[in-house]
Design a protein around this motif. Sequence first.
Motif, PDB file in Angstrom:
ATOM      1  N   ASP A 414       0.840  -1.189   0.000  1.00 27.28           N
ATOM      2  CA  ASP A 414       0.000   0.000   0.000  1.00 27.28           C
ATOM      3  C   ASP A 414       0.884   1.251   0.000  1.00 27.28           C
ATOM      4  O   ASP A 414       2.097   1.168   0.008  1.00 27.28           O
ATOM      5  CB  ASP A 414      -0.973  -0.020   1.175  1.00 27.28           C
ATOM      6  CG  ASP A 414      -0.255  -0.099   2.505  1.00 27.28           C
ATOM      7  OD1 ASP A 414      -0.917  -0.265   3.524  1.00 27.28           O
ATOM      8  OD2 ASP A 414       0.988  -0.012   2.505  1.00 27.28           O
TER       9      ASP A 414
ATOM     10  N   PHE B  39     -10.906   7.021  -2.950  1.00 27.04           N
ATOM     11  CA  PHE B  39     -10.474   5.670  -3.298  1.00 27.04           C
ATOM     12  C   PHE B  39     -11.313   5.205  -4.470  1.00 27.04           C
ATOM     13  O   PHE B  39     -12.370   5.756  -4.773  1.00 27.04           O
ATOM     14  CB  PHE B  39     -10.618   4.737  -2.098  1.00 27.04           C
ATOM     15  CG  PHE B  39     -12.020   4.199  -1.919  1.00 27.04           C
ATOM     16  CD1 PHE B  39     -13.004   4.973  -1.348  1.00 27.04           C
ATOM     17  CD2 PHE B  39     -12.343   2.910  -2.337  1.00 27.04           C
ATOM     18  CE1 PHE B  39     -14.284   4.484  -1.187  1.00 27.04           C
ATOM     19  CE2 PHE B  39     -13.612   2.417  -2.174  1.00 27.04           C
ATOM     20  CZ  PHE B  39     -14.595   3.201  -1.603  1.00 27.04           C
ATOM     21  N   ASN B  68      -7.325  -1.782  -7.149  1.00 28.95           N
ATOM     22  CA  ASN B  68      -7.692  -1.099  -5.915  1.00 28.95           C
ATOM     23  C   ASN B  68      -6.711   0.042  -5.716  1.00 28.95           C
ATOM     24  O   ASN B  68      -5.505  -0.164  -5.749  1.00 28.95           O
ATOM     25  CB  ASN B  68      -7.606  -2.099  -4.753  1.00 28.95           C
ATOM     26  CG  ASN B  68      -8.204  -1.554  -3.474  1.00 28.95           C
ATOM     27  OD1 ASN B  68      -8.354  -0.346  -3.301  1.00 28.95           O
ATOM     28  ND2 ASN B  68      -8.557  -2.450  -2.565  1.00 28.95           N
ATOM     29  N   GLU B  70      -5.898   1.456  -3.182  1.00 32.04           N
ATOM     30  CA  GLU B  70      -5.112   1.295  -1.963  1.00 32.04           C
ATOM     31  C   GLU B  70      -3.785   0.615  -2.261  1.00 32.04           C
ATOM     32  O   GLU B  70      -2.795   0.819  -1.571  1.00 32.04           O
ATOM     33  CB  GLU B  70      -5.925   0.446  -0.973  1.00 32.04           C
ATOM     34  CG  GLU B  70      -5.412   0.474   0.441  1.00 32.04           C
ATOM     35  CD  GLU B  70      -5.586   1.825   1.079  1.00 32.04           C
ATOM     36  OE1 GLU B  70      -6.416   2.604   0.602  1.00 32.04           O
ATOM     37  OE2 GLU B  70      -4.865   2.120   2.046  1.00 32.04           O
ATOM     38  N   TYR B  71      -3.783  -0.199  -3.299  1.00 31.77           N
ATOM     39  CA  TYR B  71      -2.559  -0.879  -3.752  1.00 31.77           C
ATOM     40  C   TYR B  71      -2.323  -0.431  -5.184  1.00 31.77           C
ATOM     41  O   TYR B  71      -2.628  -1.161  -6.128  1.00 31.77           O
ATOM     42  CB  TYR B  71      -2.711  -2.398  -3.674  1.00 31.77           C
ATOM     43  CG  TYR B  71      -3.331  -2.840  -2.369  1.00 31.77           C
ATOM     44  CD1 TYR B  71      -4.634  -3.294  -2.324  1.00 31.77           C
ATOM     45  CD2 TYR B  71      -2.613  -2.737  -1.182  1.00 31.77           C
ATOM     46  CE1 TYR B  71      -5.208  -3.666  -1.132  1.00 31.77           C
ATOM     47  CE2 TYR B  71      -3.185  -3.105   0.012  1.00 31.77           C
ATOM     48  CZ  TYR B  71      -4.489  -3.564   0.042  1.00 31.77           C
ATOM     49  OH  TYR B  71      -5.060  -3.905   1.220  1.00 31.77           O
ATOM     50  N   ARG B 116     -12.295   8.418   1.637  1.00 31.65           N
ATOM     51  CA  ARG B 116     -11.538   7.561   2.533  1.00 31.65           C
ATOM     52  C   ARG B 116     -11.413   8.295   3.859  1.00 31.65           C
ATOM     53  O   ARG B 116     -10.975   9.440   3.912  1.00 31.65           O
ATOM     54  CB  ARG B 116     -10.169   7.391   1.894  1.00 31.65           C
ATOM     55  CG  ARG B 116      -9.308   6.343   2.405  1.00 31.65           C
ATOM     56  CD  ARG B 116      -8.143   6.220   1.399  1.00 31.65           C
ATOM     57  NE  ARG B 116      -7.135   5.367   1.950  1.00 31.65           N
ATOM     58  CZ  ARG B 116      -6.057   5.770   2.600  1.00 31.65           C
ATOM     59  NH1 ARG B 116      -5.833   7.044   2.746  1.00 31.65           N
ATOM     60  NH2 ARG B 116      -5.203   4.919   3.100  1.00 31.65           N
ATOM     61  N   LYS B 125     -13.980   3.295   4.206  1.00 32.34           N
ATOM     62  CA  LYS B 125     -14.177   3.795   2.841  1.00 32.34           C
ATOM     63  C   LYS B 125     -15.642   3.617   2.473  1.00 32.34           C
ATOM     64  O   LYS B 125     -16.149   2.490   2.482  1.00 32.34           O
ATOM     65  CB  LYS B 125     -13.309   3.009   1.864  1.00 32.34           C
ATOM     66  CG  LYS B 125     -11.844   3.198   2.099  1.00 32.34           C
ATOM     67  CD  LYS B 125     -11.058   2.479   1.034  1.00 32.34           C
ATOM     68  CE  LYS B 125      -9.643   2.290   1.461  1.00 32.34           C
ATOM     69  NZ  LYS B 125      -8.994   1.169   0.840  1.00 32.34           N
TER      70      LYS B 125
END
Lengths: 651, 220
Positions: A414, B39, B68, B70-71, B116, B125
């Motif tokens: 992340d 997000f 995603n 987030e990644y 977020r 989220k």
Amino acid sequence: MSGVRAVRISIESACEKQVQEVGLDGTETYLQPLSMSQNLARLAQRIDFSQGSGSEEEEAAGAEGDAQDWAGAGSSADQDDEEGLVKFQPSLWPWDSVRNNLRSALTEMCVLYDVLSIVRDKKFMTLDPVSQDALPPKQNPQTLQLISKKKSLAGAAQILLKGAERLTKSVTENQENKLQRDFNSELLRLRQHWKLRKVGDKILGDLSYRSAGSLFPHHGTFEVIKNTDIDLDKKIPEDYCPLDVQIPSDLEGSAYIRVSIQKQAPDIGDLGTVNLFKRPLPKSKPGSPHWQTKLEAAQNVLLCKEIFAQLSREAVQIKSQIPHIVVKNQIISQPFPSLQLSISLCHSSNDKKSPKSTTEKQSPEDHLYVLEHNLHLLIREFHKQTLSSIMMPHPASAPFGHKRMRLSGPQAFDKNEINSIQSSEGLLEKIIKQAKHIFLRSRTAATIDSLASRIEDPQIQAHWSNINDVYESSVKVLITSQGYEQICKSIQLQLNIGVEQIRVVHRDGRVITLSHEGQELQDFLLSQMSQHQVHAVQQLAKVMGWQVLSFSNHVGLGPVESIGNASAITVASPNGDYAISVRNGPESGSKIMVQFPRNQCKDLPKSDVLQDSKWNHLRGPFKEVQWNKMEGRNFVYKMELLMSALSPCLL
Amino acid sequence: MGVTCVSQMPVAEGKSVQQTVELLTRKLEMLGAEKQGTFCVDCETYHTAASTLGSQGQAGKLMYVMHNSEYPLSCFALFENGPCLVADTNFDVLMVKLKGFFQSAKASKIETRGTRYQYCDFLVKVGTVTMGPSARGISVEVEYGPCVVASDCWSLLLEFLQSFLGSHTPGAPAVFGSRHDAVYSPADTMVQYMELFNKIRKQQQDGVIDEARNSSSRLK
């Protein structure tokens, strides 16, 4: 001869026909025997009409040859031919000559045998060597050896001389060549230091850092040209070189990055003034050819350009609280509010005329060599990083980048983790941090030194640590009184000077963080010094046997100090008669009062409250001591004298 | 990376999707959460091409490719009950090359976008699930950072969800049940999202069928 057994001799004639040749399969081709006319011709040729009928050998040879013919031909026609010959005697049998020869040989052998047998008896005949007037036998082998040795040595010497001659010839040739400095040998020397390649009929070289990992887009090519402007008639000058290098025009001259810190606020008119001052060229190694110095200088210019380009790019891109100013060849930033850091690229060409160089507003001492060196180191580090194995893709199909960054996809990192991998600091930030630290460190040192020279009592000592970081240094500050270092050592401060703050660790465990303001450190040290005096009294009291009645580091009474707090202590003498009360503040100085027993004070108002006279032995009023008139080198010494004066001796 | 629970918030009666989202976010802000950007989670569906199905005539498998935010440097590919692949973003390029084997289903891109919020150790989220131009539902994702084992912190998560979702608190997600004591991984989050999206798609389809039925009945 009669007793000798007869020796049988067997005689065999050779094969009838002579072999002409033997074929490859073993068959033999025979010479055809001569025909009659051929034979006659042969015989006629052998007649020596000039000679008489003498030698038997000729006859024997002729007889041998005829013997064959006899065997072969045997006709009377031959006889007629043969009669013509003078030597030939047809009545004798063919082997007669052979027999005669053998007989004569036998005779000779018998004679020889007889002679030898007689000689053996030594009665009638002896063998006597032929007398020669030869050299004495002993000397003979030695002189022979001498002569032979002489000869062989002469031969070896000849070979050596020949070789020596050849060597001297080649040496003289070399020397001549050196003097002339052949273009190819010079090119070879150039090749040992720089990368060259041939393009068409030009020889180009590369002086950029691209092979070391740099990403600067400058081409950095130089050209190697033959130096043909030589007058062969005149004497060849000492520094003549048949090779010359032509460097790109923007890399000519010399350059360096000047980093300086100034205290005053930047004057707008000063921005952009190219503060060139021609730094003397670094001395090249003696004996290195002029092209080496030229190329090294050009490479240095290229590196300085790259450093400055990287710095200016970051200065524009990176957002900071106080924006950096990039003007022409200067980057100005403000690490601290009243401080200005200027990084400029000073590139001076080799021309004789340089009009701007005379106006120097800043002195050369302003330049921080350490930071310039660090800039060079940082850019080289960056070069190495692009070539390091962490960057090189393994596997070959992966994209370029740090190894952990490649794993961030498959391992679903992340944002926090990604940020931690990427080194977010650029060159400019690093150098600003280093400059901040250098400034803080030098100012701390200056503060401590000024205090040490200004204030004699107590003394302040600073022990700087040898091992420092670019971003952190440390110093241990001790506040002591002269002569009482072992007793009064309670104020010991460890200062850790960081990039923006100074962290002070006190001996008693307190951690104080000071900001970059210079006044804070000074005030803090002054307050510590005043506290030290009171601590010293406490320690002294222990030694002298005096009782500590009260002690406070920060008293709330008395005039308010602007720097820190005043501290106070009260100690009583061993027999309780006297008490000394000390109040010391950074600004207000020290105030010492002594408490006397009541019966020693003369001007006490008599009162009826106290009936008993025993109450007169208690301590009563305070009296101030005129400290400046006290004997003693420093505060603690004076205090010791006072204490000893107030404790009565028991004698 | 902590334990995450993805659930759907049903749209409040008489209100639009946007209003419900606003309600939720206001509740969160009152709780004390601080906004930390936006997000986005999106999902594309592929099915195995007919040419590779083979003679048995087995049904084509559905593959979901998800991203995603987030990644940001990862791409997830998963089958319905099968394994989940975590790869880097070059996987999308690979999918283009595999066009012969996997064909994109029509109008299958579904995504959820929203804000977020960070509330101490919790990351909340709230997003609007959209398929095409229309909003279809609300997704709520709560992540508890410090813990990586699902069974240890499910009760805490549940309590937190109850505090702001109230009666719409979901039950334990299916992924927890299968691997209770195993370390939680981002792939499990994506599985939960996939299930959510499928549920919403089915709801939508059912809704369409119901409408069609109603309209046809009306016509009749």
